[in-house]
Design an enzyme around this catalytic site. Sequence first.
Site, PDB file in Angstrom:
ATOM      1  N   CYS A  72       0.996  -1.046  -0.141  1.00 34.62           N
ATOM      2  CA  CYS A  72      -0.008   0.396  -0.553  1.00 34.62           C
ATOM      3  C   CYS A  72       0.757   1.458   0.442  1.00 34.62           C
ATOM      4  O   CYS A  72       0.674   1.925  -0.395  1.00 34.62           O
ATOM      5  CB  CYS A  72      -0.458  -0.143   1.528  1.00 34.62           C
ATOM      6  SG  CYS A  72      -1.835  -1.175   1.666  1.00 34.62           S
ATOM      7  N   HIS A 130      -2.689   6.550   4.909  1.00 29.56           N
ATOM      8  CA  HIS A 130      -1.348   5.837   4.715  1.00 29.56           C
ATOM      9  C   HIS A 130      -0.475   7.061   3.890  1.00 29.56           C
ATOM     10  O   HIS A 130       0.840   6.175   3.461  1.00 29.56           O
ATOM     11  CB  HIS A 130      -2.205   5.176   3.667  1.00 29.56           C
ATOM     12  CG  HIS A 130      -0.497   3.566   4.453  1.00 29.56           C
ATOM     13  ND1 HIS A 130      -0.887   2.471   3.377  1.00 29.56           N
ATOM     14  CD2 HIS A 130      -0.522   3.485   4.937  1.00 29.56           C
ATOM     15  CE1 HIS A 130      -0.092   1.585   4.971  1.00 29.56           C
ATOM     16  NE2 HIS A 130       0.217   1.835   5.740  1.00 29.56           N
TER      17      HIS A 130
END
Length: 714
Positions: A72, A130
């Site tokens: 990710c 993130h």
Amino acid sequence: MFQKIILLALIFFIASCSSQQIKPNIIVILADDLGYADVGFNGSKEIPTPNIDRIAEEGVVFTDGYVTYSVCGPSRAGLITGRYQNRFGYATNPIIAPDDPNMGLPLTERTLATELKTAGYTNSIIGKWHLGTHESLWPDKRGFDHFFGFLSGGHRYFPEEYILNDLSEVKKDWDWYQTKLLKNNQPVEETQYLTDALSREAVAFIDKNQENPFFLYLAYNAPHGPLQATEAYLSRFDHIKNTKRRTYAAMVSAMDDGIGTVLDKLKELNIDENTLVVFLSDNGGPERHNASDNGLLREGKGSMFEGGIRVPFAMKWPDRIAAGTTFSKPVMSFDIFATVCANIGLVPQNKIDGVDLIPFLDGTKSDQPHNALFWVDMGDNHFGTRMSGLKIVKEKNTEFALFDIENDISELLTVDDSIGLKRIFGEYQAWRDSLPDPQFLGLEDRKTYKQIQQSKPEGYDLIWADEFNYGEKPSAKKWKFEQGFVRNQELQWYTSDNAKIENGLLIIEAKQESVVNKNYVPKDRDWRKNRPEADYTSSCIKSRDQFSFQYGIIEVKAKIDTSMGLWPAIWLLGSERKWPACGEIDMMEFYRHEGDAKILANTAFSLEEGSKPVWNSTKILLSQFLAEDPNWADKFHVWKMNWTKDVIELYIDNQLVTTTMLNDKTNSDGFNSFRQPHYILLNLAIGQHGGDPKNTSFPRTFEVDYVRVFQKAS
Ligand code: CA
């Protein structure tokens, strides 16, 4: 004449209107951990995705669409900056550390939102961020006007599980999946299933900003774990018996519904034609974890095989891209950034790696968008490079190999073509050599991160470290190996073979084995040459030319073997001048002195070049340590140096053992050995001061847990 002026004015008016309208809206829809084969346009029959498929049908499918990394965080960093995230050391997922401004996308980087803001866009991120949890790294500091979602790497889906107000309430790992969602940095009370909530907010954002060009970054959490779906979605998949797969399918279906509402909204507002919509996943499916399906692709999330990095990827922009296009040359997620900027006349401030794909799609250009595409992790544990139809891959448990990716999509058959392999590897190496060290020490594990934070002296910053928690060998970006016979007439032959990384430790191994001295000259006066062979091997690593520092605190946690014949050391040498004028700092030496095993902490230098060393040495009997703790030698200890311009203090487990004042160490020419940068050495020598190893059984080890260097915060 008058009519002419009116006509010209009219033309000008129309022209200026259309230049206003020509700026397309941008919607980047990012799925999380979606399998390559889990969308209709890539052949999924089990999970219908009619809405995601609309993007493909009304535009282009990239069959060979890649992301810049197989997990990710780094993948998102590449996507949002238009660059290989390795260019700014973003080599792992950042740790959730709301107090750390360095744990996230560096402020030197500009996001697509930052760039688009300069062109008058209104920017929104809805979903997963993130890219840093410290307030200075939040979306509103990175070009986004609007934010609805969460900061961490994942989230739960049912609002009743959002039991924490924010990240400050996190007590243990994964609690961050349970924070309230944020709307423009304020926690909100959510009532809907996460995927539905994100879709709802996306539609509302479009509705509100329909008049102005906007950029919507819709980063769904789905179908990333935990596997959670509502009954409404689950009931669509009664025919799937595997519960995990059924839940996964329901999660994908929920996302597809949401994407449908977004696409419908564009049509309803009549802005569909001039809106660029792109859909992709941030990495391949972790098949075992979330029951995703990468189809024929080998492996999945985390891998440099196709399953980790090749993702479902489609884009539509009716004004510019013909419906029903298939593009099968390799493209990368960072091309989105480049395509957007190029087509609204924006010149990005940072050097980007992406290319504008439109000329390749409309036939203006017919070559490959990229000569080569690269992937690498921070420890060089695994990497890949694709050039046209060929790809090299080194994975953790496989041999470095070449694949014919066009004819062998599953990477099953290694191609026996050493020239091709060498050529591609050469391209990779040139690229790899251009990269800086990873930031945040390449740390993915929170435990080590916390330990470092706790060990950080008040008022100091960590400037360099090796935690030895990567790969199999000490990083070539940090250390060099000494070779052969080097100093002190020691018995060992130094080689790179005797140092490895295992279980988060550097292990230097002393072995009893014969090595032919390739520099052998019988009866030469140099001992390095007149020995025909060595009876022992070991390793010495040094940070010379890679890292040196002047002043600060260095800590090394290590375990020494005190067997007869061994001479382990943690030490530093000055960069300029020959020994001993360069200065030597021995944070730890263990050897036999006057027949007794002793731990030493010393400094050495010479007042004039060419003169003998002056030692300031503390020698402590090993028996003294053993008297306090009989198991002392079986344990790890921390050797530390506190070094300022005035003094060097050497510590063992926080006990000060040696103090060297530096004021009186200046040579007549003004040079001071200890007022220059020093580099670090770690080694395990055999023989000489270490004593005679003949009755010692081998192998023997010197284990280092970490090396950390701190300097006063500027
Ligand atoms: Ca992911």
